[in-house]
Design a protein around this motif. Structure first.
Motif, PDB file in Angstrom:
ATOM      1  N   LYS A 296       0.832  -1.220   0.000  1.00  0.00           N
ATOM      2  CA  LYS A 296       0.000   0.000   0.000  1.00  0.00           C
ATOM      3  C   LYS A 296       0.862   1.264   0.000  1.00  0.00           C
ATOM      4  CE  LYS A 296      -4.060  -2.030   2.108  1.00  0.00           C
ATOM      5  NZ  LYS A 296      -4.678  -2.475   3.360  1.00  0.00           N
ATOM      6  N   LEU A 297       2.087   1.158   0.547  1.00  0.00           N
ATOM      7  CA  LEU A 297       2.986   2.327   0.594  1.00  0.00           C
ATOM      8  C   LEU A 297       3.859   2.438  -0.650  1.00  0.00           C
ATOM      9  CD1 LEU A 297       4.334   1.869   4.258  1.00  0.00           C
ATOM     10  CD2 LEU A 297       2.554   3.442   3.502  1.00  0.00           C
ATOM     11  N   ASP A 298       3.794   1.421  -1.529  1.00  0.00           N
ATOM     12  CA  ASP A 298       4.691   1.357  -2.689  1.00  0.00           C
ATOM     13  C   ASP A 298       4.316   2.405  -3.739  1.00  0.00           C
ATOM     14  OD1 ASP A 298       5.755   0.240  -5.335  1.00  0.00           O
ATOM     15  OD2 ASP A 298       6.592  -1.178  -3.895  1.00  0.00           O
ATOM     16  N   LYS A 299       5.363   2.905  -4.451  1.00  0.00           N
ATOM     17  CA  LYS A 299       5.130   3.902  -5.525  1.00  0.00           C
ATOM     18  C   LYS A 299       4.217   3.345  -6.614  1.00  0.00           C
ATOM     19  CE  LYS A 299       9.536   5.117  -6.522  1.00  0.00           C
ATOM     20  NZ  LYS A 299      10.523   4.931  -5.451  1.00  0.00           N
ATOM     21  N   LYS A 300       4.203   2.000  -6.772  1.00  0.00           N
ATOM     22  CA  LYS A 300       3.418   1.397  -7.859  1.00  0.00           C
ATOM     23  C   LYS A 300       1.935   1.285  -7.500  1.00  0.00           C
ATOM     24  CE  LYS A 300       6.481  -2.037  -7.861  1.00  0.00           C
ATOM     25  NZ  LYS A 300       7.515  -1.342  -7.064  1.00  0.00           N
ATOM     26  N   SER A 301       1.577   1.698  -6.274  1.00  0.00           N
ATOM     27  CA  SER A 301       0.179   1.622  -5.848  1.00  0.00           C
ATOM     28  C   SER A 301      -0.497   2.971  -6.034  1.00  0.00           C
ATOM     29  CB  SER A 301       0.101   1.230  -4.369  1.00  0.00           C
ATOM     30  OG  SER A 301       0.738   0.000  -4.170  1.00  0.00           O
ATOM     31  N   SER A 302      -1.776   2.932  -6.384  1.00  0.00           N
ATOM     32  CA  SER A 302      -2.550   4.175  -6.385  1.00  0.00           C
ATOM     33  C   SER A 302      -3.942   3.840  -5.873  1.00  0.00           C
ATOM     34  CB  SER A 302      -2.607   4.810  -7.778  1.00  0.00           C
ATOM     35  OG  SER A 302      -3.190   3.924  -8.686  1.00  0.00           O
ATOM     36  N   GLY A 303      -4.347   4.540  -4.824  1.00  0.00           N
ATOM     37  CA  GLY A 303      -5.618   4.228  -4.168  1.00  0.00           C
ATOM     38  C   GLY A 303      -5.577   2.806  -3.643  1.00  0.00           C
ATOM     39  N   SER A 304      -6.640   2.050  -3.980  1.00  0.00           N
ATOM     40  CA  SER A 304      -6.696   0.670  -3.461  1.00  0.00           C
ATOM     41  C   SER A 304      -6.100  -0.310  -4.466  1.00  0.00           C
ATOM     42  CB  SER A 304      -8.145   0.303  -3.168  1.00  0.00           C
ATOM     43  OG  SER A 304      -8.869   0.350  -4.393  1.00  0.00           O
ATOM     44  N   LYS A 305      -5.534   0.231  -5.563  1.00  0.00           N
ATOM     45  CA  LYS A 305      -5.046  -0.663  -6.625  1.00  0.00           C
ATOM     46  C   LYS A 305      -3.520  -0.654  -6.739  1.00  0.00           C
ATOM     47  CE  LYS A 305      -9.151  -0.911  -9.184  1.00  0.00           C
ATOM     48  NZ  LYS A 305      -9.769  -1.487 -10.286  1.00  0.00           N
ATOM     49  N   VAL A 306      -3.018  -1.714  -7.341  1.00  0.00           N
ATOM     50  CA  VAL A 306      -1.579  -1.780  -7.591  1.00  0.00           C
ATOM     51  C   VAL A 306      -1.360  -2.380  -8.984  1.00  0.00           C
ATOM     52  CG1 VAL A 306      -1.317  -4.081  -6.508  1.00  0.00           C
ATOM     53  CG2 VAL A 306       0.651  -2.552  -6.655  1.00  0.00           C
ATOM     54  N   SER A 307      -0.303  -1.903  -9.656  1.00  0.00           N
ATOM     55  CA  SER A 307       0.030  -2.457 -10.979  1.00  0.00           C
ATOM     56  C   SER A 307       1.042  -3.568 -10.792  1.00  0.00           C
ATOM     57  CB  SER A 307       0.666  -1.392 -11.863  1.00  0.00           C
ATOM     58  OG  SER A 307      -0.230  -0.353 -12.050  1.00  0.00           O
ATOM     59  N   ILE A 308       0.799  -4.688 -11.452  1.00  0.00           N
ATOM     60  CA  ILE A 308       1.784  -5.772 -11.384  1.00  0.00           C
ATOM     61  C   ILE A 308       2.126  -6.243 -12.800  1.00  0.00           C
ATOM     62  CG2 ILE A 308       1.120  -6.636  -9.096  1.00  0.00           C
ATOM     63  CD1 ILE A 308      -0.437  -8.876 -10.604  1.00  0.00           C
ATOM     64  N   VAL A 309       3.277  -6.882 -12.894  1.00  0.00           N
ATOM     65  CA  VAL A 309       3.700  -7.467 -14.165  1.00  0.00           C
ATOM     66  C   VAL A 309       3.619  -8.981 -13.980  1.00  0.00           C
ATOM     67  CG1 VAL A 309       5.546  -7.608 -15.879  1.00  0.00           C
ATOM     68  CG2 VAL A 309       5.312  -5.547 -14.461  1.00  0.00           C
ATOM     69  N   TYR A 310       2.914  -9.641 -14.897  1.00  0.00           N
ATOM     70  CA  TYR A 310       2.676 -11.077 -14.734  1.00  0.00           C
ATOM     71  C   TYR A 310       3.162 -11.830 -15.965  1.00  0.00           C
ATOM     72  CZ  TYR A 310       0.326 -15.329 -13.217  1.00  0.00           C
ATOM     73  OH  TYR A 310       0.073 -16.609 -12.808  1.00  0.00           O
ATOM     74  N   VAL A 311       3.818 -12.982 -15.747  1.00  0.00           N
ATOM     75  CA  VAL A 311       4.352 -13.762 -16.870  1.00  0.00           C
ATOM     76  C   VAL A 311       3.618 -15.111 -16.965  1.00  0.00           C
ATOM     77  CG1 VAL A 311       6.405 -14.974 -17.734  1.00  0.00           C
ATOM     78  CG2 VAL A 311       6.610 -12.640 -16.855  1.00  0.00           C
ATOM     79  N   LYS A 312       2.928 -15.287 -18.082  1.00  0.00           N
ATOM     80  CA  LYS A 312       2.234 -16.568 -18.314  1.00  0.00           C
ATOM     81  C   LYS A 312       3.108 -17.505 -19.125  1.00  0.00           C
ATOM     82  CE  LYS A 312      -2.698 -15.563 -18.526  1.00  0.00           C
ATOM     83  NZ  LYS A 312      -3.754 -15.160 -19.471  1.00  0.00           N
TER      84      LYS A 312
END
Ligand SMILES: NC(=O)c1ccc[n+]([C@@H]2O[C@H](COP(=O)([O-])OP(=O)(O)OC[C@H]3O[C@@H](n4cnc5c(N)ncnc54)[C@H](O)[C@@H]3O)[C@@H](O)[C@H]2O)c1
Length: 332
Positions: A296-312
């Motif tokens: 929640k404190l990370d720069k990649k978070s905004s509001g209640s959301k977070v961006s992630i990178v996912y590898v399938k």
């Protein structure tokens, strides 16, 4: 060989020289016929700064204590004071010799001294050779927050002499490999397979391939508005683990752990194989709630959301914007 990076940041294109022994001829590549401030740290063997010093017309050497804690405001201020006291002008230059700590701090000094002076980077850790020395991001840590005061300042040149890795501790080398594995997993299956299938790796080839990935990403998205976020693969949970480890784990080790949560089951086994080859950790007991609180404190978070990178699938990735609480599903 030389890779040219074309950058929209400050409209500078700059060369990355990747060549063994090149540190012995650095003055052939960089303009050192002026006042030059060499910044290095106490853990970097002084032989490297001595070699460069001998090639400068008017050299000064500034040594900071090794370690992340040195990337601070106090050192930033002291180096500026040193430069003022020694009458550095806008036409003089800074040369960083060391890992990402020295590079980030030196770049930030160079970005602000007299509104910007020339900056050359001679990265001597694997992490800095494949990652932090290009892309123009430089920063210091302020009031306990990592990299929160900084600038985009491209170097005028980067010189990578992989011979310098011979003095680097194995654990630091492996932590740098975590960033290589990260880039290959999202963007270059051939490199990933090379790392998986070969017991003796050609480090110059690996550096060149990893840098090419980074170059393509930073050229396409210099200010991290979209594509550059791919470099954060493994970092969302990795950063949280890093904070919880209180310095006992290296950044690359935390990225290794963070990546393991962000891949499909079919990728996990291959990723684990490659990470283990470089003695990198692949599992850890985490407290999900503590991780969520830190994300929640990370720069990649905004509001209640977070961006992630996912590898399938190795060699590809997808961006996902998820509710931070949903991360619990990934932390299995
Ligand atoms: N600017 C960016 O884009 C970017 C990207 C990734 C990381 N970073 C930053 O990079 C930093 C981490 O960099 P790092 O992993 O290189 O750590 P580091 O700079 O702390 O170096 C690790 C250790 O290796 C020692 N060392 C360096 N070169 C050596 C050599 N050739 N032989 C023996 N010892 C040597 C150093 O003294 C230090 O103790 C962090 O501050 C991180 O935020 C920046």
């Amino acid at each position: 060989m030389t890779i040219d990076v074309i950058s929209k940041v400050n409209d500078i294109n700059y060369p990355i020289i990747i060549e063994r022994d090149s540190i012995n001829n650095v003055s052939n590549y960089f303009n050192l016929k002026r006042k030059v401030l060499i910044i290095t740290d106490s853990g970097v063997p002084s032989i490297y700064s001595n070699i460069v010093k001998e090639q400068c017309m008017e050299p000064f050497v500034y040594v900071i204590l090794k370690g992340e804690a040195s990337k601070n405001f106090d050192n930033y201020k002291k180096i500026l004071e040193f430069m003022v006291n020694n009458k550095f002008t806008r036409t003089d230059a800074i040369v960083a010799i060391g890992g990402g700590v020295v590079g980030d701090l030196s770049g930030f000094v160079a970005s602000s001294y007299m509104r910007g002076i020339d900056f050359y980077n001679i990265p001597t850790t694997l992490l800095s050779q494949v990652d932090s020395s290009i892309g123009g991001k430089c920063a210091i840590d302020f009031l306990g927050v990592k990299n929160n005061i900084g600038a985009f300042k491209n170097p005028n040149g980067v010189l990578i002499d992989s011979n310098t890795l011979e003095t680097l501790e194995k654990r630091e080398f492996n932590a740098g490999m975590a960033e290589v594995i990260k880039m290959s997993a999202t963007s270059n299956k051939e490199l990933f397979d090379y790392l998986k299938n070969n017991s003796n790796i050609d480090i110059d080839y690996v550096i060149k391939e990893a840098l090419t990935i980074k170059k393509n990403v930073v050229e396409a998205d210099p200010f991290e508005q979209n594509l550059r976020k791919v470099l954060n693969f493994g970092h969302t949970i990795g950063h949280a683990i890093e904070s919880l480890s209180s310095g006992s784990l290296l950044h690359g080790e935390c990225v290794a752990l963070g990546m393991m949560y962000m891949v499909d089951e079919n990728v996990k086994k291959d990723l684990e194989t490659v990470l283990k080859k470089f003695d990198l950790p692949t599992s850890i007991n985490v407290n999900k709630n503590e991780i969520i609180d830190l994300v929640k404190l990370d720069k990649k978070s905004s509001g209640s959301k977070v961006s992630i990178v996912y590898v399938k699938e190795i060699g590809s990735f997808e961006f996902r914007k998820i509710e931070i609480n949903e991360l619990k599903d990934y932390l299995k």
